[in-house]
Motif scaffolding. Structure first.
Motif, short mmCIF file in Angstrom:
data_model
loop_
_atom_site.label_atom_id
_atom_site.label_comp_id
_atom_site.label_asym_id
_atom_site.label_seq_id
_atom_site.Cartn_x
_atom_site.Cartn_y
_atom_site.Cartn_z
N ALA A 231 0.84 -1.19 0.00
CA ALA A 231 0.00 0.00 0.00
C ALA A 231 0.88 1.24 0.00
N VAL A 239 -3.74 3.87 -1.43
CA VAL A 239 -3.98 2.94 -2.53
C VAL A 239 -3.33 1.61 -2.16
N GLU A 240 -4.06 0.52 -2.39
CA GLU A 240 -3.57 -0.81 -2.04
C GLU A 240 -3.33 -1.65 -3.29
N GLY A 241 -2.45 -2.61 -3.12
CA GLY A 241 -2.17 -3.53 -4.21
C GLY A 241 -1.65 -4.84 -3.66
N THR A 250 5.83 -3.57 -8.12
CA THR A 250 4.56 -3.06 -8.61
C THR A 250 4.56 -1.55 -8.50
N LEU A 252 1.96 1.69 -7.79
CA LEU A 252 0.67 2.13 -7.29
C LEU A 252 0.46 3.59 -7.68
#
Length: 801
Positions: A231, A239-241, A250, A252
C-alpha cells in the motif's frame, strides 16, 4: 528491525606498499601507535588519527603534505558486538557508505567486497552471526594502490592533475583540486548496521511525482513465497495492491484531489506530503512534493509546474574534505547562507558525492532547486569493467534513493568532460581508449529514463544540446565561463550573451580570522609560506594581482592586498551576475562558482572554509535580489523576478563627486512580472564632462545603482570624510557612518578584532549626506576605537594622512 553498529570500533594500519613508503615529507607515527586507534563510525581514517593526537591538523599550515602516506596505507576497522537470535528469517549487514575498496568479514568469514564509495551495499549474514560475541572487520585497500593498479591495467586517461581519481569510484576532490587539499581518505563514512526481517522487506521505493499525485513503484525482497499486500498513502489518500508469489515489483498510482503543489523559492509554498509505503510487516516513510519539471533544452530553461524559473544559484562542493563531519546543523547554516544571498538553486558538482538524505530533505523544505551532477569531473573515465558495472549499480542506487525529492530537478552526466574531449586535446592522448562517452550518452540517460522518466537528464555541463555542437557556443544549452579569471578581465563578461551560465567565478582570499587561524606565518603576507600553501590554483596569487587590472591600486601591504582582492572578487562576480540577469528571459540562469569551501583556502567561494561570509557574499545578495536595478550596456535595467509588476519613476542624475547635480532625467518604468524593463540613457547623461570627477546615479523604488565614469585609480576622490558613531546593542555594536564626502566601498572587518565577530553588510558606497548603520555581532564586546580604525574600517578612498 534495524540496529546500528557504530560503537566500539578500532582502526589499525595494515601495511603500506613498500614502493611508496619513503617520502621524506611524510610524518608517520610508529607502527605500534597505529595498531589499535579508537575509531568513530561514521568517519574516516584522518579524523580518527587526528582525534587520537597521532597527526597534526591537516588544514593547518602545510600539514597536508606530511599526510600523503595515509592514502597509500591499507587500513582495517574492527568492532565486536553482542547478538542473540530474535526469530527473524533474515539478517542483513547494511552498509550505507564504505570508502572505498573494502573486504567485509564477519567472525572470520568474508561476506562481501566493495569498490565504490558512492553506493550502498547489503550482505546476508544470517548464517554467520552467533549468539554472544561477534567480530566484524572492514579491511580497506589503499586507494592509491587500487587506482594505480587499474590505471596500469587500462592505460592512462587525461585529467587536470597527476592523480588517479578516474580509476576509482570515489570522491574525486579527495585527490586535491585547485581549491582543495590532497587528503585521500578511507573509512566507514556513512551508517552501518544490522537489518533483521522476515517474509518480505521493502527493498526500494521510487516515487514519481505529478502535479495531481504520485506514481509509487515498490520493489520488495522476499524470503518466503506467497502474496504480499502493499500500500502507498500520500496524505489522506491510500492505494492498495498485491504482489503475487514470485513478483518483486509493482507501481501504485496515488491521485491526490485538490493537490497543493510544491513550488521553488520565490514561486510559492514548498508544500510536502507524507508518503507511507507498506509491504507485509515492513514500512517506509518519506515526504514528497507534487510538481512537474521540464527542460527546454536549446534555451536551457528549467520549467517547474509550467513556469520557467530564472536560476539564481551556487555550485556546491563537499562542505568538508572529510564529508562524514558535515552535520545537519552545518547544512542548515550553509543553506541559510545561500538563501540569504538570494539563491533559489544549488548545483551539486560532479567532483564530489551524492549528498546525504538530510541535504535533499532540507532542500525540499526550503524550496531550493537541486541540479545533481553524476560524479564524473574534469577527466576521461574508463568504461571497461569493473567500472561499467559499478557505475550502473551506483546510478540505480542513487536515482532510486533521491528521485522522490521534489527539489531535485535535473540529472547531469558530468562536469566538463565533454568540454575536455572537445577542447583539451584528449583524443590524441587517449589513442582510442574509452573516456566516458558511453556513460554520458547511453548508460546514464537509459537508466534515468528507466527509473526516473519524469525528471530531465542532461549529458554534461558545459553542453550545447548535441554531441557534435561546440560546448562553448553560448547560444544553446549551458556554458562555463573561465576566460575571466583564467586570462581576461572581468569586464569580458559583457562580451557574452549566454542562455545559461552553469559555472563562472573569480577568486578572493578568505576572511582574515579564517586565514589567521589556519596559518602560523608571522607576519602574514600574500607570498608567506602558509598563505601560499592555502592557494591551490595554478598562478593563483599572480592572477589575483593581474585581476586588479586598472580597477584598483596595486597593494603594497598585506592589509591592502586582502581588502582589494576581496573587493575585486565581489565586483567581478556582481558584474557578471547583473549582466546575465539583465538578459532575462534570453538568459535563464546563473550558477556562481562556488558557494562553499571544504577547508580554509583562497578560492572562488562566497562562504570561506570557516563558514565566514566574504565580501562577495554581500555583493551577491544585492545582485541576486528578486528585484534588481542595474546599469546595463547603454541604459538601465529593472529586473523583476517577482509575480507582480514593478512600476515607478526612474530618476537618473549625473553628479559631481561633491553631490552637485549636473544633469538629470526622470522616466516612468514598468517591469512586467518575471521580465526586464530596459531604459536607454537620455542624452546628456551617458557621458561625463569630467570623467574623473563625476558619477551617474540611477534610483528607482528605493533602489540605487552607481556608474563611475573612470576606474578607481583615475577617479579624483577626495579623502573620505565621515562621522562615525558607535552604540552598544544587544549582542554587539551599531556603527553608524554619515558621509561628508563620497565614501567608496565602505567595509567593516570586525573578525580582525575577535573571530566570532560578524557584520550585516559590506561594500557600501555613500554619496555626500548618505548615512548607513552596520550591525556588528560578537561573543564579547569589541574595542570601539579599533572597530572604526584601519584596518578594520576600510574604504577605497580612505584618508591615509
Amino acid at each position: 528491525m534495524y540496529r546500528s553498529l557504530h560503537e566500539g570500533w578500532t582502526l589499525a594500519a595494515a601495511g603500506t606498499p613498500a614502493e611508496t613508503a619513503g617520502d621524506p615529507a611524510w610524518v608517520r607515527p610508529p607502527a605500534e601507535a597505529l595498531a589499535a586507534v579508537p575509531a568513530a563510525v561514521p568517519g574516516c581514517v584522518h579524523t580518527d588519527l587526528l582525534a587520537a593526537g597521532l597527526i597534526p591538523d591537516p588544514y593547518h599550515d602545510a600539514n597536508e603534505l606530511a599526510l600523503g602516506w595515509i592514502g597509500r596505507t591499507h587500513w582495517t576497522y574492527t568492532t565486536s558486538f553482542q547478538w542473540q537470535p530474535e526469530g527473524f528469517d533474515r539478517v542483513d549487514l547494511a552498509c550505507d557508505g564504505l570508502d572505498t575498496v573494502a573486504t567485509v568479514t564477519l567472525n572470520g568469514t568474508e561476506v562481501g567486497r566493495t569498490r565504490n564509495m558512492h553506493r550502498r551495499h547489503r550482505f546476508d549474514v544470517t548464517g554467520l552471526l552467533r549468539p554472544g560475541d561477534n567480530v566484524l572487520t572492514v579491511a580497506f585497500t589503499a586507494p592509491y594502490a587500487y587506482a594505480e593498479e587499474q590505471a596500469a591495467r587500462l592505460g592512462a586517461r587525461p585529467g587536470p592533475y597527476d592523480e588517479p581519481y578516474p580509476f576509482i569510484r570515489k570522491m574525486a576532490c579527495n585527490f586535491g583540486w585547485d581549491w582543495g587539499p590532497t587528503l585521500v581518505t578511507a573509512g566507514i563514512w556513512r551508517a552501518i548496521g544490522l537489518d533483521s526481517w522476515s517474509g518480505a522487506r521493502i527493498a526500494e521505493v521510487r516515487p514519481q511525482s505529478r502535479r495531481d499525485g504520485v506514481d509509487v513503484t515498490v520493489r520488495i525482497e522476499r524470503v518466503a513465497e506467497g502474496a504480499v499486500e502493499v500500500a502507498a498513502a500520500v496524505g489522506n489518500v491510500r492505494v492498495e495492491g498485491k504482489l503475487a508469489p514470485g513478483e518483486q515489483e509493482t507501481t501504485l498510482r496515488v491521485d491526490v484531489p485538490d493537490a497543493r503543489l510544491w513550488w521553488p523559492r520565490g514561486r510559492g509554498e514548498a508544500h510536502l506530503y507524507d508518503l507511507v509505503v507498506t509491504a507485509a510487516d515492513d514500512e517506509w516513510r518519506s515526504r514528497v512534493g507534487l510538481r512537474s519539471v521540464e527542460l527546454d533544452p536549446d534555451a536551457f530553461r528549467i520549467i517547474v509546474n509550467g513556469e520557467p524559473v530564472f536560476v539564481r544559484g551556487f555550485n556546491w562542493i563537499p562542505d568538508d574534505t572529510f564529508p562524514a563531519r558535515t552535520t545537519a546543523a552545518d547544512l542548515r547554516e550553509r543553506f541559510g547562507q545561500a538563501i540569504d544571498a538570494g539563491a533559489n538553486a544549488l548545483r551539486v558538482w560532479g567532483g564530489g558525492v551524492y549528498e546525504s538524505d538530510e541535504f535533499y530533505d532540507l532542500a525540499d523544505r526550503l524550496g531550493l532547486l537541486i541540479w545533481q551532477d553524476f560524479p564524473f569531473a574534469c577527466a576521461a573515465y574508463p568504461e571497461e569493467e569493473p567500472f561499467a558495472s559499478e557505475v550502473e549499480a551506483e546510478v540505480r542506487d542513487n536515482v532510486a534513493r533521491l528521485m522522490g525529492h521534489p527539489s531535485l530537478v535535473l540529472w547531469c552526466g558530468n562536469n566538463e568532460n565533454i568540454e575536455g574531449h572537445q577542447h583539451w586535446g584528449w583524443p590524441a592522448e587517449l589513442e582510442g581508449r574509452s573516456w566516458g562517452a558511453g556513460f554520458y550518452y547511453e548508460l546514464l540517460p537509459r537508466l534515468a529514463g528507466e527509473l526516473d522518466p519524469g525528471r530531465p537528464y542532461w549529458p554534461g555541463s558545459p553542453y550545447s544540446g548535441a554531441p557534435d555542437r561546440d560546448v562553448h557556443d553560448p547560444a544553446t544549452g549551458t556554458i562555463h565561463i573561465w576566460t575571466v579569471w583564467g586570462s581576461r578581465d572581468y569586464t569580458h563578461y559583457a562580451d557574452y550573451t549566454p542562455r545559461f551560465v552553469a559555472e563562472f567565478g573569480f577568486q578572493g582570499p578568505p576572511a582574515y580570522a579564517t586565514l589567521r587561524s589556519a596559518v602560523s606565518d608571522d607576519p602574514l603576507a600574500p607570498d608567506s609560506p602558509g598563505v601560499r600553501h592555502h592557494q591551490k590554483a595554478i598562478e593563483g596569487n599572480l592572477k589575483l594581482l593581474t585581476g586588479l587590472g586598472a580597477h584598483l591600486p596595486r597593494p603594497e601591504t598585506f592589509d591592502d592586498w586582502h581588502y582589494w582582492t576581496q573587493l575585486n572578487q565581489a565586483r567581478a562576480m556582481s558584474f557578471g551576475v547583473r549582466r546575465f540577469r539583465a538578459l532575462m528571459p534570453y538568459c535563464m540562469g546563473t550558477v556562481v562558482w562556488q558557494l562553499n569551501d571544504c577547508w580554509p583556502v583562497t578560492s572562488w567561494a562566497a562562504i570561506d572554509g570557516a563558514r565566514r561570509r566574504k565580501p562577495l557574499w554581500y555583493e551577491l545578495r544585492r545582485a541576486y535580489a528578486p528585484r534588481l536595478l542595474t546599469f546595463h550596456e547603454d541604459g538601465v535595467a529593472a529586473v523583476n523576478d517577482d509575480a507582480e509588476p514593478w512600476a515607478g519613476t526612474l530618476r537618473l542624475t549625473r553628479r559631481g563627486l561633491d553631490g552637485t547635480v549636473l544633469d538629470e532625467a526622470t522616466v516612468p518604468v514598468t517591469a512586467a512580472p518575471r521580465a526586464v524593463a530596459f531604459t536607454p540613457l537620455p542624452p546628456g547623461l551617458a557621458d561625463a564632462a569630467d570623467p574623473a570627477r563625476e558619477v551617474l546615479v540611477a534610483e528607482f523604488d528605493g533602489r540605487r545603482d552607481l556608474r563611475f565614469f573612470a576606474e578607481d585609480p583615475q577617479v579624483a576622490y577626495p579623502p573620505a570624510a565621515f562621522e562615525v558613531e558607535v552604540a552598544d546593542v544587544p549582542g554587539g555594536h551599531a556603527v553608524t557612518v554619515t558621509a561628508e564626502t563620497v565614501v567608496r566601498e565602505l567595509a567593516l572587518f570586525p573578525d580582525r578584532l575577535h573571530p566570532s565577530a560578524t557584520v550585516d553588510d559590506q561594500l557600501v558606497t555613500l554619496l555626500p549626506g548618505d548615512r548607513v548603520t552596520f550591525t556588528v555581532r560578537a561573543d564579547e564586546r569589541l574595542d570601539r576605537v579599533a572597530l572604526i580604525s584601519h584596518p578594520v574600517l576600510r574604504c577605497v578612498n580612505e584618508d591615509r594622512s
